[in-house]
Design a protein around this motif. Structure first.
Motif, short mmCIF file in Angstrom:
data_model
loop_
_atom_site.label_atom_id
_atom_site.label_comp_id
_atom_site.label_asym_id
_atom_site.label_seq_id
_atom_site.Cartn_x
_atom_site.Cartn_y
_atom_site.Cartn_z
N SER A 13 8.33 -3.80 5.56
CA SER A 13 8.47 -4.44 4.26
C SER A 13 8.44 -3.38 3.17
N ASP A 14 8.49 -3.81 1.94
CA ASP A 14 8.42 -2.93 0.78
C ASP A 14 6.94 -2.72 0.43
N ALA A 15 6.45 -1.51 0.68
CA ALA A 15 5.03 -1.20 0.46
C ALA A 15 4.63 -1.43 -1.00
N ASP A 19 1.71 -4.01 -2.05
CA ASP A 19 0.58 -3.49 -2.81
C ASP A 19 0.37 -4.30 -4.09
N LEU A 20 1.45 -4.63 -4.76
CA LEU A 20 1.40 -5.42 -5.99
C LEU A 20 0.81 -6.81 -5.71
N LEU A 25 -3.81 -10.47 -6.14
CA LEU A 25 -4.60 -11.53 -5.49
C LEU A 25 -6.07 -11.15 -5.40
N ILE A 26 -6.35 -9.91 -5.02
CA ILE A 26 -7.74 -9.47 -4.88
C ILE A 26 -8.42 -9.42 -6.25
N ALA A 103 7.21 -11.31 -6.36
CA ALA A 103 7.22 -10.25 -5.35
C ALA A 103 7.41 -10.85 -3.96
N ALA A 104 6.73 -11.96 -3.67
CA ALA A 104 6.88 -12.61 -2.37
C ALA A 104 8.31 -13.09 -2.15
#
Length: 145
Positions: A13-15, A19-20, A25-26, A103-104
């Motif tokens: 996938s696109d790292a 990461d974004l 989310l965190i 992003a998803a």
């Protein structure tokens, strides 16, 4: 808390986008979970019914939760569940979950939100994974980790 899974695995996938997603989310989970609460991060590869593989990311918290009436709107840009939560008190601009959703989708994935007011929230991202390719061009079967 980072949940331990079945071991190491490769993600295709696109790292930068992953990461974004995880960062937003965190940060949200930490921001809306009171002291003494818990934030869990999970990641797994899962086989689907049609023999495909998908990456499943989840961030769950024991925070304040989101009311059912507002759950459909939290992925809209600038939407704030509680309008009092602004940058003045460090709560943000209402862009985090919109960024996560975009992003998803850019990764060909989808987002699911499960939340109970006063009990916590889980956001799950599912991203399709390509089949690994052998040198001769044939797809490899992915072994269980």
């Amino acid at each position: 808390v980072i949940e331990e899974g079945a071991g190491d695995f490769d993600i295709h996938s696109d790292a930068r986008l992953l990461d974004l997603i995880l960062k937003n989310l965190i940060e949200n989970a930490i921001k809306f979970t009171p002291e003494g609460g818990e934030v869990r991060v999970g990641m797994e590869l899962r086989d689907t019914e049609d023999a495909a593989t998908e990456l499943v990311l989840s961030v769950a918290d024991t925070g304040i939760g989101i009311s059912p009436e507002q759950q459909d709107r939290v992925f809209e840009r600038f939407y704030q569940v509680d309008q009092a939560r602004t940058t003045a008190d460090g709560r943000g601009t209402g862009l985090g979950l919109a960024i996560v959703k975009h992003a998803a989708v850019a990764l060909g994935g989808k987002v699911r939100l499960d939340s109970l007011l006063g009990r916590g929230t889980t956001v799950t991202i599912v991203v399709p994974q390509p089949a690994p390719i052998q040198e001769d061009g044939a797809a490899l079967e992915m072994a269980d980790a």
